[in-house]
Design an enzyme around this catalytic site. Structure first.
Site, short mmCIF file in Angstrom:
data_model
loop_
_atom_site.label_atom_id
_atom_site.label_comp_id
_atom_site.label_asym_id
_atom_site.label_seq_id
_atom_site.Cartn_x
_atom_site.Cartn_y
_atom_site.Cartn_z
N ARG A 132 -26.59 -22.16 -5.09
CA ARG A 132 -27.71 -20.86 -4.75
C ARG A 132 -27.23 -20.63 -3.21
NH1 ARG A 132 -31.20 -25.06 -6.77
NH2 ARG A 132 -32.28 -24.39 -8.50
N LYS A 157 -33.42 -26.24 -3.86
CA LYS A 157 -34.90 -25.38 -3.94
C LYS A 157 -35.69 -26.37 -4.65
CE LYS A 157 -36.58 -21.55 -6.74
NZ LYS A 157 -36.32 -20.63 -7.64
N HIS A 224 -27.04 -15.03 -6.39
CA HIS A 224 -27.34 -15.40 -7.64
C HIS A 224 -26.38 -15.28 -8.78
CE1 HIS A 224 -30.39 -18.68 -8.02
NE2 HIS A 224 -30.59 -18.38 -9.35
N ARG A 227 -23.85 -17.54 -9.45
CA ARG A 227 -24.39 -18.86 -10.03
C ARG A 227 -24.61 -18.59 -11.50
NH1 ARG A 227 -27.67 -23.45 -9.05
NH2 ARG A 227 -29.76 -23.34 -9.98
N HIS A 250 -31.33 -28.17 -12.08
CA HIS A 250 -32.62 -27.73 -12.70
C HIS A 250 -33.34 -28.97 -13.16
CE1 HIS A 250 -30.87 -23.49 -13.97
NE2 HIS A 250 -31.33 -23.36 -12.79
N TYR A 259 -29.00 -19.41 -20.23
CA TYR A 259 -27.79 -19.06 -20.32
C TYR A 259 -27.19 -19.01 -21.87
CZ TYR A 259 -27.87 -19.64 -15.32
OH TYR A 259 -28.32 -19.62 -14.22
#
Length: 283
Positions: A132, A157, A224, A227, A250, A259
Site C-alpha cells: 500500500r 493498515k 493501489h 497493488r 489481508h 482478484y
C-alpha cells in the site's frame, strides 16, 4: 462548543487503539456534522443523524455515507453514551465496482515513463511487492533485506506485521535511489528539500497522476492500482490464493477474493461451454 467533544472522541479512539488516521477521519466527519446540525451535542437525536445523512446522500457516494455513519455511531456510543437505532439510521447498500487492472506491458510502460529515481523505486515496490502507498512511505532502510530478498512491513493498515517479496529489479532501482539520495539510513523515502522528513502518500499520488498523464494513460490509475496488479498477476502466474493473502496482509480471505474476478479466465483454466466440441453438447 464542539471542540471539547472532538477531544473526547479522540481520547476514546486512542483508548481503543484506533489508527491515528481513522481517529482523524472520525473527527473531521463530526466537524461536518456539527456544522450542519447547529445544536448542543447533548441534544442531538438519531433523527438529526438521519436527516444529515439523507442530505449528504444527494452529493456523495454510499461508501462515504457509511463512513459518516460509522463516525457518528462511534460518537453516539462512546462519547454521548446514547443508544443507536440501526432501523432509523441504516447503513447504505454500496455499489461494487471492480478496480482497474494494468497488464504487464502497461506496468513496464509506466515504470519506463518515470524520470525520478525515487518515484521509480516507490512504484516498483507498489507493484513488485504489493505494498500500500501508506506502507511504502513508512518504510525504513532496515526493512529491506538484501539477504532474504524480503520487505518487512511494520505499519500496515490491518495492524499485522508481515514480510513480502522483494523483486531483484526493485532492489536494483532502490540501490540506485539510495546512493543518489545520500544513503538515507532511517526513513527510506525522504523529501528532496527536507531530508529529515518522510515522503508523504499524497506526494506519491500526485507524482503518479502526472506520470500517467505524461505517458498517455486514459485509465484512472492510483497507487493501489499497482497493488491490484501485483495480486492479479501472481494469481495468473499460478501462485496459490492463500500465499497471495499473506503477501497482501489481508486478515479476511474475502478481501483477496476480488482478484478471482480480475484474473484472466484462460489462465484459471475456465473454458466456456460454447467452446466445447459440438458432439459434447447435449440438446
Amino acid at each position: 462548543m464542539y471542540e471539547k467533544y472532538i477531544e473526547q472522541l479522540l481520547i476514546e479512539a486512542k483508548l481503543r487503539n484506533l489508527a491515528p488516521s481513522s481517529a482523524k477521519y472520525y473527527a473531521d466527519c463530526m466537524r461536518h456534522f456539527f456544522e450542519y446540525i447547529q445544536k448542543d451535542p447533548g441534544d442531538i437525536t438519531v433523527y438529526d443523524v438521519r436527516d444529515f445523512l439523507l442530505m449528504k446522500s444527494d452529493t456523495i457516494s454510499a461508501t462515504t455515507i457509511n463512513h459518516y455513519n460509522s463516525a457518528i455511531h462511534f460518537f453516539f456510543r462512546r462519547v454521548l453514551h446514547k443508544p443507536w437505532d440501526d432501523d432509523i439510521i441504516p447503513r447504505m447498500k454500496e455499489d461494487y465496482h471492480l478496480p482497474v487492472i494494468l497488464s504487464p506491458d502497461e506496468i513496464n510502460l509506466l515504470l519506463d515513463s518515470v524520470t525520478d529515481i525515487k518515484y521509480k523505486a516507490i512504484f516498483s515496490l507498489l507493484y513488485g511487492s504489493g505494498l500500500r502507498v501508506s506502507e511504502v512511505v513508512a518504510l525504513d532502510y532496515c526493512d529491506i533485506s538484501r539477504r532474504n530478498m524480503t520487505v518487512h512491513v511494520r505499519k500496515s493498515k490491518s495492524r499485522i506485521d508481515r514480510y513480502t517479496i522483494l523483486s531483484q529489479k526493485s532492489l536494483d532501482i532502490l540501490t540506485e535511489y539510495w546512493f543518489t539520495y545520500n544513503k538515507p539510513m532511517e526513513a527510506l523515502f525522504i523529501q528532496k528539500n527536507k531530508p529529515h522528513n518522510r515522503l508523504t502518500a499524497s506526494a506519491v499520488q500526485q507524482f503518479l497522476r502526472q506520470t500517467c498523464r505524461n505517458a498517455g494513460f486514459k485509465k484512472n490509475i492510483t497507487p493501489h492500482t499497482l497493488r491490484h496488479a501485483f495480486a492479479t498477476h501472481l494469481l495468473e502466474g499460478g501462485v496459490e490464493f492463500r500465499y497471495i493473502q499473506t503477501l497482501l496482509g489481508h486478515r479476511d480471505p474475502k478481501s483477496t477474493e476480488v482478484y478471482l474476478h480480475l484474473s484472466n479466465k484462460t489462465v484459471l483454466g475456465i473454458t466456456s461451454p460454447l467452446d466445447r466440441e459440438a458432439g459434447d453438447i447435449r440438446g
